[in-house]
Enzyme design. Sequence first.
Site, PDB file in Angstrom:
ATOM      1  N   HIS A 203       0.850  -1.198   0.000  1.00 17.68           N
ATOM      2  CA  HIS A 203       0.000   0.000   0.000  1.00 17.68           C
ATOM      3  C   HIS A 203       0.892   1.256   0.000  1.00 17.68           C
ATOM      4  CE1 HIS A 203      -3.578   2.435   1.453  1.00 17.68           C
ATOM      5  NE2 HIS A 203      -2.597   3.197   1.904  1.00 17.68           N
ATOM      6  N   GLU A 204       1.864   1.282   0.902  1.00 19.85           N
ATOM      7  CA  GLU A 204       2.753   2.453   0.974  1.00 19.85           C
ATOM      8  C   GLU A 204       3.608   2.543  -0.296  1.00 19.85           C
ATOM      9  OE1 GLU A 204       2.183   4.654   3.083  1.00 19.85           O
ATOM     10  OE2 GLU A 204       1.027   3.540   4.567  1.00 19.85           O
ATOM     11  N   HIS A 207       1.595   4.250  -2.906  1.00 26.48           N
ATOM     12  CA  HIS A 207       1.659   5.716  -2.803  1.00 26.48           C
ATOM     13  C   HIS A 207       2.955   6.243  -3.408  1.00 26.48           C
ATOM     14  CE1 HIS A 207      -1.937   6.360  -0.536  1.00 26.48           C
ATOM     15  NE2 HIS A 207      -1.523   5.846   0.600  1.00 26.48           N
ATOM     16  N   HIS A 213      -5.616   6.835  -2.732  1.00 29.74           N
ATOM     17  CA  HIS A 213      -6.545   5.834  -2.209  1.00 29.74           C
ATOM     18  C   HIS A 213      -7.671   5.615  -3.204  1.00 29.74           C
ATOM     19  CE1 HIS A 213      -4.641   7.188   1.660  1.00 29.74           C
ATOM     20  NE2 HIS A 213      -4.391   5.907   1.591  1.00 29.74           N
ATOM     21  N   TYR A 261      -9.686   2.173   1.419  1.00 29.16           N
ATOM     22  CA  TYR A 261      -9.927   2.197   2.867  1.00 29.16           C
ATOM     23  C   TYR A 261     -10.840   1.040   3.243  1.00 29.16           C
ATOM     24  CZ  TYR A 261      -8.528   7.001   4.214  1.00 29.16           C
ATOM     25  OH  TYR A 261      -7.867   8.136   4.525  1.00 29.16           O
TER      26      TYR A 261
HETATM   27 ZN   LIG Z   1      -2.601   5.215   2.259  1.00 29.38          ZN
END
Ligand SMILES: [Zn+2]
Length: 311
Positions: A203-204, A207, A213, A261
Amino acid sequence: MKNSKMNPAKIVIATLTLSLVLASCGTPSVQEKAEDVKTHTFSNGETLNYRHVDGLIVSDDIIVGTEQEFPGMIDRYEEILVARKDPEAQNNKVSPQGVGIIKNCDINFFFTTCQDSRWKDGKVYYSVDNTFSQTEKQSIALALADWNLRVTGVKWIYQPSAPNRVAFTRETDPNACGHSSIGYKGGVQQLRLQCFKQGVIQHEMGHAVGLFHEQSRCDRDNFVTIQWANIKSGYSGNFNKACGNTVSDYGTYNYKSVMHYGAYGFSSNGKPTIVPKNGVALTDIGQREALDAGDISAINKMYAAGTVKYH
Ligand SMILES: [Zn+2]
């Protein structure tokens, strides 16, 4: 189309850009304390939720910049907002030195200049701090290996001496699983971790290569309903949409994205803050197992879409 199929999708930074964002590493095990969060309201009404962590300004799990840079970033963006309202203000400020077309570049707080925030040639150089244990290093190595095996458009290359690189560093904020900037920043940019599940690490990493997101997609209202009344006070800015000339939705909405999320992110009362439409269950959003096939196709597409030259 609206349906419950998990098609590849995602929102990504397009050629030049990035915009509002924010959100969580989605892992509800670590709770942010509301009292730590500050809200900055810009003169156009936009809001930014942020906290101070280790000399950095962070907004949810996104690194905005350093504490030193932050006031200047706000000033710069305010100047742009004023110039937008009053073009004369800008003209008075800078002496004209020519004539020409303007760039079609939608400025936002995170990106006050038009630049391509993708990594050149899809090569992300990285280093891993020695403060991680062997087990933690192994988890990071596995997440990287899985990424490099499955993602064709962006490869992570171990090169601790590279001047422009991602540095995997230990997250010291007890309220966060990790933090990362969005896209290429130049210099050494931190990717901070203290949760080592593959999906959290990826996930990171998502980014760091430019993904926002999933529920920030401009078209998200067709796929989820944001339950504003259930969001913790001060955190509604984390549910902003990312729309504009500098951001693209790639493919279709992907409930299975590792960038989505969870249904209860930033809930104030134990009730969901994001309710999926189209018959999708609450438990079917916010997975942190690993990159989904849709995430992979979005990354490949983002890096294949190359009309603008790299930084
Ligand atoms: Zn995030």
